[in-house]
Motif scaffolding. Sequence first.
Motif, short mmCIF file in Angstrom:
data_model
loop_
_atom_site.label_atom_id
_atom_site.label_comp_id
_atom_site.label_asym_id
_atom_site.label_seq_id
_atom_site.Cartn_x
_atom_site.Cartn_y
_atom_site.Cartn_z
N SER A 114 0.84 -1.20 0.00
CA SER A 114 0.00 0.00 0.00
C SER A 114 0.88 1.25 0.00
N VAL A 115 0.29 2.36 -0.38
CA VAL A 115 1.02 3.62 -0.47
C VAL A 115 1.29 4.16 0.94
N PRO A 116 2.54 4.48 1.27
CA PRO A 116 2.86 4.92 2.63
C PRO A 116 2.33 6.33 2.93
N THR A 117 2.02 6.56 4.20
CA THR A 117 1.61 7.90 4.63
C THR A 117 2.70 8.58 5.46
N SER A 134 10.88 -7.73 -2.22
CA SER A 134 10.33 -8.84 -2.99
C SER A 134 8.81 -8.74 -2.89
N GLY A 135 8.12 -9.65 -3.56
CA GLY A 135 6.66 -9.63 -3.52
C GLY A 135 6.09 -9.54 -4.92
N SER A 136 4.79 -9.77 -5.02
CA SER A 136 4.11 -9.72 -6.32
C SER A 136 3.25 -8.47 -6.41
N GLY A 137 3.01 -8.03 -7.65
CA GLY A 137 2.25 -6.80 -7.84
C GLY A 137 3.10 -5.58 -7.52
N TRP A 138 2.43 -4.45 -7.34
CA TRP A 138 3.15 -3.22 -7.01
C TRP A 138 3.59 -3.26 -5.55
N ARG A 139 4.85 -2.88 -5.32
CA ARG A 139 5.41 -2.83 -3.98
C ARG A 139 5.99 -1.44 -3.74
N ASP A 174 -2.68 6.30 -8.08
CA ASP A 174 -3.17 6.05 -9.43
C ASP A 174 -2.58 4.75 -9.98
N THR A 175 -1.29 4.55 -9.75
CA THR A 175 -0.61 3.34 -10.22
C THR A 175 -1.21 2.11 -9.58
N LEU A 176 -1.48 2.17 -8.29
CA LEU A 176 -2.08 1.05 -7.58
C LEU A 176 -3.46 0.71 -8.13
N TYR A 202 9.02 5.52 -3.75
CA TYR A 202 9.58 4.51 -4.65
C TYR A 202 8.60 3.36 -4.78
N TYR A 203 8.39 2.87 -6.00
CA TYR A 203 7.59 1.66 -6.17
C TYR A 203 8.08 0.88 -7.39
N THR A 204 7.83 -0.43 -7.34
CA THR A 204 8.32 -1.33 -8.38
C THR A 204 7.34 -2.49 -8.52
N TYR A 205 7.22 -3.04 -9.73
CA TYR A 205 6.22 -4.08 -10.01
C TYR A 205 6.90 -5.45 -10.06
#
Length: 218
Positions: A114-117, A134-139, A174-176, A202-205
Amino acid sequence: MNKIWKSILSLLLFLLAFTQIDLINAKENENIPREIEMLFSGLDDNESVIELPNGGYIYGNGEVKIFDYLDYIEGKLVPIETYDLNKDINKITVEDAKQQLYIAKDIPMTRGSSVPTQVMQLSAGQIYISKAFSGSGWRFSGYQFVADPNTGYYLKWTTYIDDGRVGSASYANDTLRGQTHGIEIYKGQPKYISYGPNGQIYYTYNPINGTYYRVENN
């Protein structure tokens, strides 16, 4: 004469002992992957960092302040955590941090879905170094990052192992939701980014296991 030769022999044994120690240390450092070494580039192994409770390391002089956008007090943000490298009793050496990352490099470490606050404010010269993703989907990173207003709005980002993106909270949300936004950053290629006074995330898929990032106010 015997005394002279004994002194020379003692000196040679002393130098040999130190040489063996250096060789042992060099052998240990050979095991550290290039990406982990690059994460800490510019920092001496004997310098100190603070390991944060929820992962990552911070480096630099002065206070690092963390705020939460969900926690307003009388209409303004108040720090919920403050770290000071000069005073923190939990600081460790850069060499220890490298060893920690090396030991854990093959262990999957699922990061935020989830998007950090929470927002980390970096003053001049301060650096945040992540632990492995690591992980699947957007991180997403555990924090949004902003530069101290006295230093301007730009932060320098670098990602390792895998590519990523840097966006504002709006772009990250929006990306999520399926509309990909944010500035692309490519592994090993530093990029200066600004979203004005807004936090940077920062986020990565589907990150390759062991992906890291580094953000600095330099």
